[in-house]
Every structure is written in structure tokens, then in C-alpha cells.
Write an enzyme that holds these catalytic residues in place. Structure first.
Site, PDB file in Angstrom:
ATOM      1  CG  PHE A  51       9.131   5.986  15.834  1.00 58.36           C
ATOM      2  CD1 PHE A  51       8.585   7.252  15.620  1.00 58.36           C
ATOM      3  CD2 PHE A  51       9.614   5.682  17.100  1.00 58.36           C
ATOM      4  CE1 PHE A  51       8.515   8.186  16.644  1.00 58.36           C
ATOM      5  CE2 PHE A  51       9.546   6.605  18.131  1.00 58.36           C
ATOM      6  CZ  PHE A  51       8.988   7.854  17.907  1.00 58.36           C
ATOM      7  CB  CYS A  85       4.442   4.928   8.026  1.00 63.61           C
ATOM      8  SG  CYS A  85       3.431   4.964   6.554  1.00 63.61           S
ATOM      9  CG  ASN A 129      -0.392   0.671   2.410  1.00 68.72           C
ATOM     10  OD1 ASN A 129      -0.535   1.878   2.573  1.00 68.72           O
ATOM     11  ND2 ASN A 129       0.277  -0.108   3.259  1.00 68.72           N
ATOM     12  CB  CYS A 136      18.622 -30.282   3.557  1.00 66.81           C
ATOM     13  SG  CYS A 136      17.814 -31.076   2.150  1.00 66.81           S
ATOM     14  CB  CYS A 156      11.485 -36.370  -2.932  1.00 63.85           C
ATOM     15  SG  CYS A 156      11.234 -38.067  -3.504  1.00 63.85           S
ATOM     16  CB  CYS A 184      17.390 -35.117  -3.342  1.00 62.95           C
ATOM     17  SG  CYS A 184      18.782 -35.657  -2.332  1.00 62.95           S
ATOM     18  CB  CYS A 187       5.216 -36.804  -8.118  1.00 63.69           C
ATOM     19  SG  CYS A 187       5.964 -36.211  -6.576  1.00 63.69           S
ATOM     20  CB  CYS A 215      19.978 -38.206   4.253  1.00 59.77           C
ATOM     21  SG  CYS A 215      18.673 -37.025   4.649  1.00 59.77           S
TER      22      CYS A 215
END
Lengths: 69, 424
Positions: B133, B135, B73, B381, B348, B352, B345, B378
Site C-alpha cells: 500500500f 508504492c 526510482n 543547541c 563553531c 553560533c 577553523c 549557551c
């Protein structure tokens, strides 16, 4: 070789020297990793540790040695 | 049912949910509607010399289908005369005597200006003052808001001037547009602040229109930086609250602000040291009615936790927030994949393999594609569990590691054995 396998080799080397009666005398770290000087009487061995896990391991060994002393 | 009443530096409120100083608290009409809806308090839109606003003031950043992930804004403080605001504050307080009204104030950094506005505002019965103090846009170009909030000496001096005459508690609202917010927080405390609030909005440009090449928003083809808020800023705000809460030099209560959208966010801020929370963007997005769910949710949570009062929640996680150097280097978690749940899918594996530590192997078992984590490699992480779209497919589990040692402990030990010469 995986990072873990590299670390295991470096840790084994440290273990081997410690089991032979060497003590960690000095350490120095720079851009190339950690350099460790081990002493047994007048004999000296210098080892360079490249892997993070081995550097952590060395720290633990150093604490154990400090506690024993 | 848990007691939701809070006390911030002597300011009492029926619940910890306050509207932040912003467009939702511009008028008595709005604040009274908010109190009817259940809000415990409101920080009135900043009072000062009435300003002039521009048209086209807000912009939102949507992300992957979530509207208003962030909000920008360029609206300034109140554009209405002080007398009009004070009359409405008086009427609102008279109608809602048990609700909290805080007056947000911003004037030039001059002692007489602060003295004048403080006296006039306190005369109408506000419960406290909040010094703006923070904006970052417009007013900062005139030496106010974040321009003075970025200078610790000015924060301290102006707080001191206010405290010279204030009879109600003084909250100093801090800007996040600074490297280390604890520096200005300490300055506020040195100036006598009774409490601090954070964060104000973050300098931002919401976007650029790729067709017109105008900024978003733009005013007749020109844009200027605005203040960013909304869910996107929550982690930044939460850290700043936590850093102040854990500082031994900042011993005043905190009012948390920044992307708080629901009771869970509120509880997190309170656990990290906020005695109450201030909310704006969520109310602008969904209306005042959201406070009902916030009250219900927080109340139920406190009951589940066996806490009698919401104040029992304040600061309970602060001791768990530390410096990096005090974290255990040898703590170890590793990812484990549940192939019964996994949908293959491979996100990962890709994450990695491409961007982390190459420790998720693809293999086939009985003709079925499978994934397995090489736990030794591993590093814990969390990336695979973050990118995984299926709940429960990847779990981070603790593994026994070396005995605990922090970086600070390690460095102290190393110092005892440090070589002054290069070893080869």
C-alpha cells in the site's frame, strides 16, 4: 546585555518580591511574554517576564508555592 | 554467539536481514543468490497484473562526495506473469526451506482480486504476505499502491479482504506519503494485519539537469515523480517506526525499512521496535555481499551487550521516545571547547554567531587564537559540535539546572493560576 543577564535580572526581581512575602496570584501568557500578578495582603505587584529562562524559573517557583500551600 | 533468529508475527527467519520488495528480489535467480550470501529473508518483488516499465528508471543523489546518499526510482511492480514468479518462488523455497520468502502483493482494491491472488500465492508455500500500500509512482495513478495506502478506510478494507482468505501472516506495508503514519497503521491493525512494515518510498524528483533542463531521470525528455529511498530517508523512516512502536493502539510487530545500510542502522531500527529489517538501496549499491558484515557486526554488538538473542534488542529504546511535551524543560547541556584539540577553523564561532545564540568568543592567549563558550548564554543547541570537523574538540556536557519540569506539567500548573483577564 546578554540573554542570560536579562534573565538573571528578571529572576532576581521575582526572588526579591517573593522574599518580601508576595505570593504568585495569577499568570497570563501572550505574545508579549508572561505577566505575573503577585499579592501580599492587599498589595499587588505586576511583573512582565520577557525571557524564556525567567519564565521557566517562575514555573518552578509556582510549583514550590503550590507545594507549600 | 548471539542467536540471530527472529520471529515476526509467527514468521521465522534465520536472521533479521531481509531484502525488501524491489529490483533485487525480481527473480528466483536473484533471491537464491541472496540466500547463498546470507540474507535471512526476501520480500519478492510485488506481484500483480504484470505491468509495462519505461527505460531510464533510477537516479541517485550524491552529496559531498558520498555516492547514493539518496536513491530515486520510477520502476513499477513485476512485469512478469504471475505463473513465472510463482514457479520461481516454489523452486526457491524448496531449495531454501529455512529462509523466509514473503510475497509482496498489489492489486486493484476489489475483494475478488485480493482473494484470487492470495490463494494462488499461498499455494506455492510462501511464509507470509506483504500488502503493498506504499508504492508512490505509476501504480498510484491507477488507484493502487500509495493511492489506496493514503486512505485509512481502504487500508482497513483491503487488509480485511486479504485476511478473509489468508492462511499465512499478513504484513501491511505503509506509505510515508501521509501526515501521520499511525493513522494508516491503526487502520491496518483494525483490518486484521498481523504485522506492519514501513516505510515505502517517498515522493521525489531527484533533480533537474541544468544543461538540458530535463528532469533526472527523464524518459524521452519527460519525467514523473519517483520514490525516494536510501540513507537520506533513514531518519524519516526511523521516526515512523518509532511512532508506531510507541502507539498504544498499534500492537502488532514491525518490519523496519528505509535507508538501512549497515548493522548499526539495523540495530537502531530494532531498538525502536522493528523485529526485522528490510534493505534495498544498500544492496543495489554494494551487492548482496554486504549482509556478511551486517551479520558479523550485529552478532558482535549483541555479544558486547550481553544479549543472547537479537529479539532481546527489539523495542528497547521505544520507552525513551516520547512527546515533546514530556521532555524536561530544565535539562541543560552546554558546549565545551578543548583548545588543545581545536584547529581554529572557527566554524563553531561562525555557526553560533550567525545562526545560533552568539555565545562562542574568540580571544588570544599567549599569541595563540582561542575559542571559549560563555556557558551561561549557551542553550545547548549542539550546532557547534555538529559543524566541528575535529572529533573531541567540542563536547556537550550536562550542567545542573532547575529541577525537572516538562511542558505538560508546566501547563497544568499554569492552568491553576491562569488569569482570565490581561494583567498589566
Amino acid at each position: 546585555m546578554s540573554a542570560y543577564e536579562e534573565a538573571v535580572l528578571e529572576m532576581k526581581n521575582i526572588d526579591s518580591l517573593l522574599s518580601q512575602g508576595y505570593d504568585i496570584a495569577h499568570v497570563y501568557e501572550n505574545l508579549s511574554g508572561m505577566f505575573v500578578e503577585l499579592k501580599k495582603d492587599e498589595e499587588r505587584e505586576n511583573v512582565q517576564l520577557l525571557t524564556a529562562d525567567a519564565r521557566k524559573y517562575l514555573s518552578i517557583k509556582l510549583r514550590e508555592q503550590a507545594a507549600d500551600n | 554467539m548471539a542467536d540471530l533468529r527472529i520471529n515476526l508475527a509467527g514468521i521465522e527467519s534465520p536472521n533479521p536481514f531481509w531484502l525488501a520488495s524491489a529490483p533485487p528480489t525480481n527473480t528466483g535467480y536473484q533471491v537464491q543468490r541472496a540466500f547463498e550470501a546470507g540474507w535471512g529473508g526476501a520480500v519478492w518483488k510485488t506481484l500483480g497484473d504484470p505491468i509495462l516499465n519505461v527505460s531510464s528508471r533510477f537516479a541517485a543523489v550524491n552529496f559531498n562526495g558520498q555516492r547514493v546518499a539518496g536513491f530515486n526510482n520510477i520502476e513499477l511492480i513485476t512485469d512478469r506473469p504471475l505463473e513465472v514468479n510463482l514457479q520461481e518462488i516454489y523452486e526457491t523455497k524448496k531449495r531454501f526451506p529455512n529462509h523466509t520468502i514473503i510475497a509482496s502483493l498489489m492489486v486493484e482494491p476489489r475483494q475478488e482480486k485480493w482473494h484470487e491472488i492470495v490463494k494462488r500465492v499461498e499455494d506455492v508455500g510462501v511464509d507470509g504476505l506483504e500488502l503493498n500500500f506504499g508504492c508512490p509512482h505509476g501504480m498510484a495513478e491507477r488507484g493502487m499502491g500509495s493511492a489506496s495506502g493514503q486512505v485509512p478506510e481502504l487500508v482497513e478494507k483491503q487488509t480485511f479482504w486479504v485476511k478473509e482468505v489468508a492462511k499465512t501472516p499478513v504484513i501491511v506495508k505503509l506509505t510515508p506519503n501521509i501526515t501521520d503514519i499511525t493513522v494508516t497503521a491503526e487502520a491496518a491493525v483494525a483490518g486484521g494485519a498481523d504485522a506492519i512494515s514501513m516505510i515505502n518510498t517517498i515522493n521525489s524528483l531527484a533533480g533537474v539537469d541544468l544543461d538540458s533542463w530535463n528532469t533526472v531521470p527523464n524518459v524521452a525528455g519527460k519525467g514523473a515523480h519517483g520514490g525516494y529511498c536510501g540513507p537520506a530517508v533513514k531518519p524519516i523512516a526511523l521516526n515512523m517506526v518509532a511512532e508506531c512502536a510507541r502507539s498504544p493502539h498499534i500492537n502488532v510487530p514491525i518490519s523496519g525499512i528505509g535507508g538501512i545500510s549497515n548493522w548499526r542502522d539495523a540495530a537502531e531500527f530494532m531498538l525502536m521496535g522493528s523485529s526485522c529489517v528490510q534493505i534495498c538501496t544498500a544492496a543495489m549499491h554494494h551487492g548482496f555481499g554486504i549482509v556478511e558484515d551486517m551479520i558479523d557486526g550485529l552478532s558482535n554488538y549483541l555479544d558486547e551487550k550481553g544479549l543472547a538473542s537479537v529479539m532481546d534488542l527489539v523495542g528497547r529504546s521505544v520507552q525513551r521516545y516520547s512527546s515533546w511535551g514530556d521532555l524536561d524543560l530544565n535539562y541543560k547541556v552546554v558546549a565545551q571547547i578543548n583548545n588543545d584539540v581545536c584547529i581554529n577553523c572557527n566554524k563553531c564561532h561562525i555557526a553560533c554567531e550567525d545562526t545560533s545564540h552568539q555565545c562562542i568568543d574568540l580571544y588570544t592567549e599567549s599569541g595563540r587564537p582561542m575559542l571559549k563558550v560563555r556557558e551561561d548564554d549557551c542553550v545547548g543547541c549542539n550546532l557547534c559540535s555538529i559543524v566541528c570537523p575535529v572529533d573531541g574538540a567540542i563536547t556537550m556536557v550536562e550542567k545542573k539546572g532547575l529541577s525537572p519540569m516538562t511542558w505538560n506539567e508546566r501547563q497544568a500548573l499554569m492552568g491553576q493560576y491562569a488569569s482570565t483577564t490581561i494583567l498589566k
